[in-house]
Design a protein around this motif. Structure first.
Motif, PDB file in Angstrom:
ATOM      1  N   ASN A 103      -7.250 -83.082  32.716  1.00  0.00           N
ATOM      2  CA  ASN A 103      -6.053 -82.850  33.528  1.00  0.00           C
ATOM      3  C   ASN A 103      -4.801 -83.354  32.823  1.00  0.00           C
ATOM      4  N   TYR A 104      -4.897 -84.533  32.198  1.00  0.00           N
ATOM      5  CA  TYR A 104      -3.750 -85.065  31.462  1.00  0.00           C
ATOM      6  C   TYR A 104      -3.416 -84.171  30.266  1.00  0.00           C
ATOM      7  N   ALA A 105      -4.458 -83.681  29.591  1.00  0.00           N
ATOM      8  CA  ALA A 105      -4.242 -82.805  28.434  1.00  0.00           C
ATOM      9  C   ALA A 105      -3.509 -81.537  28.838  1.00  0.00           C
ATOM     10  N   LYS A 106      -3.904 -80.985  29.963  1.00  0.00           N
ATOM     11  CA  LYS A 106      -3.251 -79.769  30.464  1.00  0.00           C
ATOM     12  C   LYS A 106      -1.796 -80.056  30.831  1.00  0.00           C
ATOM     13  N   ARG A 107      -1.571 -81.217  31.456  1.00  0.00           N
ATOM     14  CA  ARG A 107      -0.225 -81.566  31.914  1.00  0.00           C
ATOM     15  C   ARG A 107       0.727 -81.820  30.751  1.00  0.00           C
TER      16      ARG A 107
END
Length: 282
Positions: free
Chosen positions: A107-111
């Motif tokens: 999720n952090y990578a996508k954000r």
């Protein structure tokens, strides 16, 4: 400053916290296991009885016990391809237990528009969990292979996603923070542009700071996590004493990869490291 051997010894406990925090760590692990088994954002098939893969459905297996998520989005990183190597917190051997951390990092990578590599540490001596080699004996036994594996996995990941990376950061959490904090000052990994140390940190001795090229280090002090907050502060103070390029932030976060810390760290490291020749040698 606390001697390095003591800081490393404390990191061998569950979740890489001092021995006095064992009960709290067990509680955290139990909560993590419940989250991993419930997987609220997953499909019903994820929750079915039966064997589970090591890698969560949202991430991709690179090789056995090594996962990744390609959230690469140069529009979110000023045209740069960013790789984050995530050194996880303490993990149980149960498949599915690691999914919570894997999903959070995806999720952090996508954000934030980066690709994240999710290696797994060696098993602990009891064989019932995964911890990074923070004690000196564990480093002697495991570190050469750990570092070689990460370097090989980086190359394989670049082939898999079809491009090299312009910048590479290491994020260490809990057990990974205690280990990553030592890796950073020893320059044990090559071609690293910066480190993020969250919920942990082993105070380095002056003799360990021999690497000439010092990658900047962001230290996030989780003030509400009484088991690790002082260790993080001591690590930051040691970096200051050595004149190491670093930034320390403190906020009332618990034992977690705090999203505010991660956002601050990525922004600072990307600004700090671009157009700066400082890549660490071994």
């Amino acid at each position: 400053m606390r001697p390095i051997w003591l800081g490393l010894a404390l990191a061998t406990c569950a979740f890489a916290v001092p021995a006095s925090a064992k009960n709290a760590s067990k509680s955290t692990q139990t909560k993590s296991a419940k989250h991993a088994s419930s997987r609220p954002n997953s499909s019903s098939s994820d929750d079915a009885e039966g064997p589970k893969d090591w890698c969560a459905p949202e991430v991709t297996e690179l090789e056995e016990h090594v996962c990744y998520f390609d959230g690469d989005d140069p529009a979110k990183s000023e045209g740069h391809h960013t790789l984050v190597i995530y050194l996880h917190g303490s993990l149980a051997t149960t498949p599915g237990f690691a999914w919570l951390q894997q999903r959070s990092m995806a999720n952090y990578a996508k954000r934030h528009g980066f690709t994240v590599l999710l290696p797994t540490s060696p098993k602990n001596a009891a064989g019932n969990g995964y911890l990074w080699p923070t004690s000196i004996p564990a480093q002697r036994e495991h570190e050469a292979k750990v570092l070689a594996d990460i370097q090989r996995e980086r190359k394989e990941l670049a082939k898999r996603v079809g491009h090299d990376f312009d910048e590479t950061f290491v994020v260490g959490f809990s057990s990974g923070a205690y280990y990553g904090s030592g890796v950073a000052v020893r320059g044990a990994l090559t071609d690293i542009d910066g480190y993020v140390i969250l919920a942990g940190g082993a105070s380095p001795g002056q003799h360990l700071a021999a690497t000439k090229n010092r990658a900047p280090i962001f230290v996030g002090v989780s003030a509400s996590d009484r088991q690790t907050a002082d260790d993080s502060r001591r690590y930051a103070h040691a970096l200051a004493a050595m004149g190491w390029p670093h930034r320390v932030e403190e906020r009332p976060a618990g034992h977690t990869v705090d999203p505010t810390f991660l956002s601050q760290a990525l922004s600072w490291l990307r600004t700090k490291t671009r157009n700066t020749a400082h890549r660490t040698g071994g």
